[in-house]
Structure formats: structure tokens, C-alpha cells
Scaffold this motif. Structure first.
Motif, PDB file in Angstrom:
ATOM      1  N   PRO A 127     -30.484  14.039  48.629  1.00  0.00           N
ATOM      2  CA  PRO A 127     -31.304  12.870  49.150  1.00  0.00           C
ATOM      3  C   PRO A 127     -29.761  11.762  49.276  1.00  0.00           C
ATOM      4  CG  PRO A 127     -31.467  13.066  46.448  1.00  0.00           C
ATOM      5  CD  PRO A 127     -30.416  13.928  47.407  1.00  0.00           C
ATOM      6  N   VAL A 128     -28.578  12.074  48.553  1.00  0.00           N
ATOM      7  CA  VAL A 128     -28.370  10.773  49.056  1.00  0.00           C
ATOM      8  C   VAL A 128     -26.471  11.911  48.622  1.00  0.00           C
ATOM      9  CG1 VAL A 128     -28.887   8.718  48.204  1.00  0.00           C
ATOM     10  CG2 VAL A 128     -27.546  10.536  46.625  1.00  0.00           C
ATOM     11  N   LYS A 129     -25.532  10.559  49.748  1.00  0.00           N
ATOM     12  CA  LYS A 129     -24.197  11.079  49.894  1.00  0.00           C
ATOM     13  C   LYS A 129     -23.382  11.202  49.082  1.00  0.00           C
ATOM     14  CE  LYS A 129     -24.276  11.120  55.109  1.00  0.00           C
ATOM     15  NZ  LYS A 129     -24.388  12.652  55.800  1.00  0.00           N
ATOM     16  N   ILE A 130     -21.983  11.940  48.581  1.00  0.00           N
ATOM     17  CA  ILE A 130     -21.912  11.982  47.177  1.00  0.00           C
ATOM     18  C   ILE A 130     -20.732  12.002  47.055  1.00  0.00           C
ATOM     19  CG2 ILE A 130     -23.403  11.297  45.830  1.00  0.00           C
ATOM     20  CD1 ILE A 130     -22.907  14.063  44.452  1.00  0.00           C
ATOM     21  N   GLU A 131     -19.392  11.733  46.523  1.00  0.00           N
ATOM     22  CA  GLU A 131     -18.075  12.599  46.756  1.00  0.00           C
ATOM     23  C   GLU A 131     -17.756  12.743  45.061  1.00  0.00           C
ATOM     24  OE1 GLU A 131     -16.010   8.898  48.324  1.00  0.00           O
ATOM     25  OE2 GLU A 131     -16.465   9.340  50.423  1.00  0.00           O
ATOM     26  N   PHE A 132     -16.523  13.821  44.911  1.00  0.00           N
ATOM     27  CA  PHE A 132     -16.401  14.131  43.863  1.00  0.00           C
ATOM     28  C   PHE A 132     -15.286  15.194  43.564  1.00  0.00           C
ATOM     29  CE2 PHE A 132     -19.168  17.353  44.921  1.00  0.00           C
ATOM     30  CZ  PHE A 132     -18.685  18.290  45.366  1.00  0.00           C
ATOM     31  N   SER A 133     -14.305  14.808  42.653  1.00  0.00           N
ATOM     32  CA  SER A 133     -13.462  15.788  42.496  1.00  0.00           C
ATOM     33  C   SER A 133     -13.718  16.604  42.336  1.00  0.00           C
ATOM     34  CB  SER A 133     -12.423  14.965  42.083  1.00  0.00           C
ATOM     35  OG  SER A 133     -12.013  14.281  42.884  1.00  0.00           O
ATOM     36  N   LEU A 134     -13.067  17.691  42.450  1.00  0.00           N
ATOM     37  CA  LEU A 134     -13.677  19.580  41.428  1.00  0.00           C
ATOM     38  C   LEU A 134     -12.297  19.851  40.609  1.00  0.00           C
ATOM     39  CD1 LEU A 134     -15.522  21.444  41.086  1.00  0.00           C
ATOM     40  CD2 LEU A 134     -14.660  22.584  42.989  1.00  0.00           C
ATOM     41  N   PRO A 135     -12.586  20.026  39.898  1.00  0.00           N
ATOM     42  CA  PRO A 135     -11.136  20.065  38.418  1.00  0.00           C
ATOM     43  C   PRO A 135     -10.625  21.236  39.125  1.00  0.00           C
ATOM     44  CG  PRO A 135     -12.891  19.700  37.379  1.00  0.00           C
ATOM     45  CD  PRO A 135     -13.756  20.481  38.553  1.00  0.00           C
ATOM     46  N   GLU A 136      -9.107  21.639  39.254  1.00  0.00           N
ATOM     47  CA  GLU A 136      -8.600  22.861  38.748  1.00  0.00           C
ATOM     48  C   GLU A 136      -9.167  23.490  38.440  1.00  0.00           C
ATOM     49  OE1 GLU A 136      -4.022  23.745  37.989  1.00  0.00           O
ATOM     50  OE2 GLU A 136      -4.266  22.022  39.028  1.00  0.00           O
ATOM     51  N   GLY A 137      -9.149  24.916  39.020  1.00  0.00           N
ATOM     52  CA  GLY A 137      -9.498  26.431  38.442  1.00  0.00           C
ATOM     53  C   GLY A 137     -11.307  26.201  38.959  1.00  0.00           C
ATOM     54  N   TRP A 138     -11.677  25.416  39.428  1.00  0.00           N
ATOM     55  CA  TRP A 138     -13.394  25.730  40.137  1.00  0.00           C
ATOM     56  C   TRP A 138     -12.861  26.024  41.767  1.00  0.00           C
ATOM     57  CZ3 TRP A 138     -17.165  25.744  36.643  1.00  0.00           C
ATOM     58  CH2 TRP A 138     -16.832  25.194  35.127  1.00  0.00           C
ATOM     59  N   GLN A 139     -14.263  26.895  41.394  1.00  0.00           N
ATOM     60  CA  GLN A 139     -14.367  27.502  43.285  1.00  0.00           C
ATOM     61  C   GLN A 139     -15.970  27.427  42.932  1.00  0.00           C
ATOM     62  OE1 GLN A 139     -12.716  31.306  43.029  1.00  0.00           O
ATOM     63  NE2 GLN A 139     -10.857  31.119  42.603  1.00  0.00           N
ATOM     64  N   PRO A 140     -15.294  26.525  44.726  1.00  0.00           N
ATOM     65  CA  PRO A 140     -17.300  26.470  44.896  1.00  0.00           C
ATOM     66  C   PRO A 140     -17.626  27.782  45.861  1.00  0.00           C
ATOM     67  CG  PRO A 140     -15.819  24.397  45.998  1.00  0.00           C
ATOM     68  CD  PRO A 140     -14.694  25.687  45.030  1.00  0.00           C
ATOM     69  N   ALA A 141     -19.008  28.141  45.563  1.00  0.00           N
ATOM     70  CA  ALA A 141     -19.728  29.276  45.855  1.00  0.00           C
ATOM     71  C   ALA A 141     -20.934  28.802  46.903  1.00  0.00           C
ATOM     72  CB  ALA A 141     -20.264  30.288  44.781  1.00  0.00           C
ATOM     73  N   PRO A 142     -21.407  29.209  47.839  1.00  0.00           N
ATOM     74  CA  PRO A 142     -22.824  29.669  48.037  1.00  0.00           C
ATOM     75  C   PRO A 142     -23.931  29.306  46.884  1.00  0.00           C
ATOM     76  CG  PRO A 142     -21.722  31.099  49.217  1.00  0.00           C
ATOM     77  CD  PRO A 142     -20.741  30.662  47.948  1.00  0.00           C
ATOM     78  N   PRO A 143     -24.549  28.517  46.816  1.00  0.00           N
ATOM     79  CA  PRO A 143     -26.026  28.834  45.717  1.00  0.00           C
ATOM     80  C   PRO A 143     -26.445  29.927  45.854  1.00  0.00           C
ATOM     81  CG  PRO A 143     -25.328  26.757  46.593  1.00  0.00           C
ATOM     82  CD  PRO A 143     -25.084  27.566  47.813  1.00  0.00           C
ATOM     83  N   ASP A 144     -27.108  30.314  47.316  1.00  0.00           N
ATOM     84  CA  ASP A 144     -27.979  31.130  47.512  1.00  0.00           C
ATOM     85  C   ASP A 144     -26.959  32.716  47.372  1.00  0.00           C
ATOM     86  OD1 ASP A 144     -30.212  29.750  48.573  1.00  0.00           O
ATOM     87  OD2 ASP A 144     -29.725  30.144  50.503  1.00  0.00           O
ATOM     88  N   GLU A 145     -26.063  32.968  47.447  1.00  0.00           N
ATOM     89  CA  GLU A 145     -25.143  33.857  46.994  1.00  0.00           C
ATOM     90  C   GLU A 145     -24.849  34.330  46.247  1.00  0.00           C
ATOM     91  OE1 GLU A 145     -22.019  34.805  49.808  1.00  0.00           O
ATOM     92  OE2 GLU A 145     -22.785  34.662  51.785  1.00  0.00           O
ATOM     93  N   VAL A 146     -24.774  33.103  44.969  1.00  0.00           N
ATOM     94  CA  VAL A 146     -24.754  33.784  43.793  1.00  0.00           C
ATOM     95  C   VAL A 146     -26.134  33.022  42.472  1.00  0.00           C
ATOM     96  CG1 VAL A 146     -22.338  32.715  43.889  1.00  0.00           C
ATOM     97  CG2 VAL A 146     -23.595  31.213  43.249  1.00  0.00           C
ATOM     98  N   GLY A 147     -27.148  32.516  43.045  1.00  0.00           N
ATOM     99  CA  GLY A 147     -28.505  33.657  42.387  1.00  0.00           C
ATOM    100  C   GLY A 147     -28.457  31.921  41.970  1.00  0.00           C
ATOM    101  N   ALA A 148     -28.418  31.046  42.337  1.00  0.00           N
ATOM    102  CA  ALA A 148     -28.445  29.490  42.725  1.00  0.00           C
ATOM    103  C   ALA A 148     -29.096  28.608  42.929  1.00  0.00           C
ATOM    104  CB  ALA A 148     -26.769  28.583  41.862  1.00  0.00           C
TER     105      ALA A 148
END
Length: 163
Positions: free
Chosen positions: A6-27
Motif C-alpha cells: 500500500p506504500v512504495k518502499i525501497e530496500f537493498s537485498l543482501p548478496e546471495g539472495w534471489q528474488p522470486a515470483p511469489p506465486d511460483e514459489v508458494g508464497a
């Protein structure tokens, strides 16, 4: 189905982490998920982001509701809960111990949850609670907990001049 925040955010993803499509990974129901492939051991440690607009912004009640919701499908124990943040950016953190099953096998998990109360920088009358969650097996926790802390510290409202 994945949701939007509901609000726009920004963040940094630590090294070694990979974004994934929520629906495809059961989330379903989260706006963002990142997986930590290096931790894969019958369960992959993950970080999720979800959020909603609320009229009532009692973080303790929201944390209690999360415990209750998880308790419908697993055994859940609150290991720690504390208020964090400050008056300008209130937050609540809790650590849960979860016993559940995955593919018919017992699975012990630790879930670190952080609830952040945020205002939309485009419309300060809109208040949202952003829920950041790290889920990992106890044996994975040492590998990923500092990354989660760095991730939480990196989160901020999106720059309103960015569109």
C-alpha cells in the motif's frame, strides 16, 4: 496471488539472495520474496514482504494475529517480542519457533518478523504496516540472520521525487 504494497518502499537485498515470483514459489499473499539458495537443505531460507493499510495500527495486535494465523496450521511459540524503532517510525519485532510438516516430514522453523508502521510519502494520511519476515530452519539461522538485519535496516519509504 501475489499482492502489492500500500506504500512504495525501497530496500537493498543482501548478496546471495534471489528474488522470486511469489506465486511460483508458494508464497501467495506476499508482495515480495527472496530466496537464499546457498541455505537450501530440505527448506530454503526466505525473506518476504507484505503490507496493508490499517485504520487501527496496534502492532502488538497484528503480531498476535500472525501467531494465531500460523497456529492454524502449525505449532507456534513466541520466543521473543520487543518494540523497536522510534516514535517517528514505530516497529515491533518478534521471533517465533514453528513446528510444522513439509511433504509429510516434521519441519522445525524459526521466523523473525518485523512490523513497521509507515506513512505514504505521497499521501501522509495513508498509514500502512509493512511486515518483513525471515523464515529459516534453526540450522540455517546463523547463515542468514545478519543478512535479514541488514535488509530490515535498508528499508525506507520510496523517494517521492522518483515518481
Amino acid at each position: 496471488m501475489a499482492t502489492t504494497l500500500p506504500v512504495k518502499i525501497e530496500f537493498s537485498l543482501p548478496e546471495g539472495w534471489q528474488p522470486a515470483p511469489p506465486d511460483e514459489v508458494g508464497a501467495p499473499g506476499v508482495a515480495f520474496i527472496a530466496l537464499h539458495p546457498e541455505s537450501r537443505d530440505g527448506f530454503t531460507a526466505n525473506i518476504t514482504i507484505a503490507g496493508k493499510l490499517y485504520e487501527e495500527t496496534d502492532l502488538v495486535s497484528m503480531a498476535d494475529a500472525s501467531v494465531q494465523r500460523l497456529g492454524e496450521a502449525a505449532t507456534v511459540r513466541v520466543a521473543e517480542r520487543k518494540e523497536v524503532g522510534n516514535a517517528e517510525a514505530p516497529a515491533l519485532a518478534q521471533t517465533l519457533r514453528i513446528s510444522t510438516s513439509l511433504h509429510g516430514r516434521l519441519l522445525e522453523l524459526v521466523q523473525s518478523q518485523v512490523y513497521l508502521l509507515m506513512q505514504d510519502v505521497h499521501d501522509p494520511t495513508r498509514r500502512a504496516v509493512i511486515e518483513l519476515v525471515l523464515t529459516a530452519k534453526p540450522t540455517q539461522l546463523d547463515l542468514v540472520v545478519e543478512d535479514f538485519k541488514d535488509f530490515v535496516r535498508s528499508l525506507r519509504p520510496a523517494d517521492p521525487s522518483a515518481g
